[in-house]
Design an enzyme around this catalytic site. Structure first.
Site, PDB file in Angstrom:
ATOM      1  N   GLU A 127       0.845  -1.190   0.000  1.00 28.03           N
ATOM      2  CA  GLU A 127       0.000   0.000   0.000  1.00 28.03           C
ATOM      3  C   GLU A 127       0.883   1.244   0.000  1.00 28.03           C
ATOM      4  O   GLU A 127       1.958   1.260   0.588  1.00 28.03           O
ATOM      5  CB  GLU A 127      -0.935  -0.017   1.212  1.00 28.03           C
ATOM      6  CG  GLU A 127      -1.920  -1.180   1.139  1.00 28.03           C
ATOM      7  CD  GLU A 127      -2.954  -1.151   2.248  1.00 28.03           C
ATOM      8  OE1 GLU A 127      -3.302  -0.053   2.709  1.00 28.03           O
ATOM      9  OE2 GLU A 127      -3.406  -2.230   2.643  1.00 28.03           O
ATOM     10  N   HIS A 128       0.405   2.275  -0.650  1.00 32.92           N
ATOM     11  CA  HIS A 128       1.161   3.514  -0.748  1.00 32.92           C
ATOM     12  C   HIS A 128       1.061   4.328   0.539  1.00 32.92           C
ATOM     13  O   HIS A 128       0.063   4.270   1.244  1.00 32.92           O
ATOM     14  CB  HIS A 128       0.647   4.355  -1.928  1.00 32.92           C
ATOM     15  CG  HIS A 128       0.909   3.714  -3.251  1.00 32.92           C
ATOM     16  ND1 HIS A 128       2.008   4.008  -4.009  1.00 32.92           N
ATOM     17  CD2 HIS A 128       0.217   2.774  -3.950  1.00 32.92           C
ATOM     18  CE1 HIS A 128       1.984   3.300  -5.118  1.00 32.92           C
ATOM     19  NE2 HIS A 128       0.896   2.530  -5.100  1.00 32.92           N
TER      20      HIS A 128
END
Length: 194
Positions: A83-84
């Protein structure tokens, strides 16, 4: 050349470990139980544990998770994708990776086609995840969820049957014992077995 060498390694690994790994993208550093099957093109990272009799179909991406016994994971499933970082000035990975929390999947879990399970989620024993779902939070045992984000659709069984199944400790038994236990429960007596 790398893929050819990996296929040779898998050819030796499978009979020694009683597995059926068909993907050169599945890490042999992951922990596989007996009779685990990994379909072609599926990625399994080093930090994965998969219990006995579970399978991952083709073209799935499995990382940073523990999967119980007797689980059925369909095609194109993503478990714990990176996930960013949204707390940085840029969300681009150049700003550093977000440390992902491990996913825990119980026993006898069915994850249908094209599902994404986000980090830190726990999926309880016997749960069913409907096709295309995005699982963002924990899923209760023996529940059926679907949608994006996934929400409860219904329970697989009545509460008293869930309690009975939970008390049987089925997941540490072989298939003949499981079938015998099912036959002994009146709830399942009218089922047609194929």
């Amino acid at each position: 050349m790398y893929e050819f060498i990996k296929i040779l390694e898998i050819t030796v690994y499978n009979p020694l470990h009683k597995t059926r790994i068909y993907s050169a993208r599945a890490s042999l550093k992951a922990i596989y139980g007996k009779h685990v099957s990994i379909g072609k093109g599926s990625v399994v990272s080093d930090n994965v544990e998969i219990g006995d009799h579970s399978y991952v179909n083709e073209h799935s991406w499995i990382e940073n998770c523990t999967i119980g016994k007797w689980c059925s994971i369909s095609d194109h499933v993503w478990i714990c994708p990176a996930e960013h970082r949204l707390d940085r000035i840029l969300s681009h990975p150049i700003m550093g990776n977000k440390k992902t929390l491990r996913v825990t999947i119980g026993n006898d879990v069915l994850i249908s086609h094209n599902v994404t399970v986000l980090e830190g989620v726990t999926i309880g024993n016997g749960a069913v995840i409907g096709a295309g779902a995005v699982v963002t939070k924990d899923v209760a045992p023996y529940s059926i969820v679907g949608g994006g984000p996934a929400r409860l659709l219904k329970m697989r069984f009545p509460e008293d049957i869930i309690v009975q199944i939970s008390e049987l400790d089925l997941y540490n038994k072989d298939i003949s014992e499981i079938l015998l236990a099912e036959k002994g429960m009146t709830y399942f007596s009218d089922l047609e077995v194929h």
